[in-house]
Design a protein around this motif. Structure first.
Motif, PDB file in Angstrom:
ATOM      1  N   SER A 107      -4.575  -4.448  -5.862  1.00  0.00           N
ATOM      2  CA  SER A 107      -4.584  -5.576  -4.949  1.00  0.00           C
ATOM      3  C   SER A 107      -5.324  -5.231  -3.655  1.00  0.00           C
ATOM      4  CB  SER A 107      -3.155  -6.015  -4.642  1.00  0.00           C
ATOM      5  OG  SER A 107      -3.154  -7.061  -3.706  1.00  0.00           O
ATOM      6  N   VAL A 108      -5.044  -4.060  -3.093  1.00  0.00           N
ATOM      7  CA  VAL A 108      -5.706  -3.631  -1.861  1.00  0.00           C
ATOM      8  C   VAL A 108      -7.212  -3.521  -2.081  1.00  0.00           C
ATOM      9  CG1 VAL A 108      -5.980  -1.710  -0.248  1.00  0.00           C
ATOM     10  CG2 VAL A 108      -3.689  -2.494  -0.861  1.00  0.00           C
ATOM     11  N   VAL A 109      -7.608  -2.903  -3.182  1.00  0.00           N
ATOM     12  CA  VAL A 109      -9.038  -2.738  -3.477  1.00  0.00           C
ATOM     13  C   VAL A 109      -9.710  -4.105  -3.606  1.00  0.00           C
ATOM     14  CG1 VAL A 109     -10.671  -1.949  -5.241  1.00  0.00           C
ATOM     15  CG2 VAL A 109      -8.826  -0.448  -4.500  1.00  0.00           C
ATOM     16  N   LEU A 110      -9.086  -5.016  -4.338  1.00  0.00           N
ATOM     17  CA  LEU A 110      -9.673  -6.343  -4.524  1.00  0.00           C
ATOM     18  C   LEU A 110      -9.747  -7.118  -3.210  1.00  0.00           C
ATOM     19  CD1 LEU A 110      -8.054  -7.437  -7.912  1.00  0.00           C
ATOM     20  CD2 LEU A 110     -10.435  -6.771  -7.499  1.00  0.00           C
ATOM     21  N   LEU A 111      -8.708  -7.014  -2.386  1.00  0.00           N
ATOM     22  CA  LEU A 111      -8.720  -7.718  -1.099  1.00  0.00           C
ATOM     23  C   LEU A 111      -9.797  -7.171  -0.165  1.00  0.00           C
ATOM     24  CD1 LEU A 111      -4.892  -8.163  -0.521  1.00  0.00           C
ATOM     25  CD2 LEU A 111      -6.569  -9.994  -0.886  1.00  0.00           C
ATOM     26  N   VAL A 112      -9.932  -5.858  -0.128  1.00  0.00           N
ATOM     27  CA  VAL A 112     -10.966  -5.242   0.720  1.00  0.00           C
ATOM     28  C   VAL A 112     -12.357  -5.618   0.211  1.00  0.00           C
ATOM     29  CG1 VAL A 112     -11.965  -3.039   1.445  1.00  0.00           C
ATOM     30  CG2 VAL A 112      -9.495  -3.374   1.557  1.00  0.00           C
ATOM     31  N   LEU A 113     -12.544  -5.584  -1.106  1.00  0.00           N
ATOM     32  CA  LEU A 113     -13.831  -5.993  -1.674  1.00  0.00           C
ATOM     33  C   LEU A 113     -14.130  -7.464  -1.374  1.00  0.00           C
ATOM     34  CD1 LEU A 113     -13.865  -4.215  -5.167  1.00  0.00           C
ATOM     35  CD2 LEU A 113     -15.371  -3.757  -3.219  1.00  0.00           C
TER      36      LEU A 113
END
Length: 146
Positions: free
Chosen positions: A6-12
């Motif tokens: 989730s963090v990776v997708l939100l940052v991307l």
């Protein structure tokens, strides 16, 4: 694992949305006189250029996109905020897409008699922005409930 994804997708998503504001949202190629070469009219989130001339009154489409991207980033902590940020990003992207679609359709319909060979289309910035929306909602789906 879900939290990391989730963090990776939100940052991307936030990065893609902010980066999209620097890319062309729309591109028109127009000739101002018969026999003259076509000149590019390009709109980004922050500026409009006609050939080598930059319009001093930029469109500022980038402001609501960056604000929505910031909300997406805050959503790293709270799922509801991630959803609100994704929804805001989708709303801004949708409104911009419809606006550009109307502008492009107007020009492609031959409403400018100056250049019947005018070419109008979307730039890659709008597609990156739509991709950011997809990433943001993907992050909301996998975001762990706090």
């Amino acid at each position: 694992m879900k939290k990391v994804l989730s963090v990776v997708l939100l940052v991307l998503a936030a990065g893609a949305a902010a980066g999209a504001t620097l890319l062309p949202f729309s591109e028109l190629l127009i000739s101002l006189a018969p026999g003259q070469p076509q000149t590019a009219y390009v709109t980004t989130g922050w500026s409009t250029r006609f050939g080598g001339t930059k319009d001093e009154h930029g469109p500022l489409f980038g402001i609501p996109i960056v604000v929505a991207a910031a909300a997406v980033l805050v959503g790293v902590r709270w799922r509801k905020v991630a959803f609100a940020g994704a929804a805001a990003l989708a709303g801004v992207a949708g409104m911009l897409f419809v606006h550009l679609l109307n502008v492009i359709s107007f020009h492609e319909a031959g409403n400018i008699a100056i250049d019947p060979g005018l070419e109008a289309g979307f730039g890659n910035g709008i597609w990156v922005l739509i991709g950011a929306v997809v990433l943001a909602f993907g992050a909301v789906v996998v975001h762990p409930d706090d």
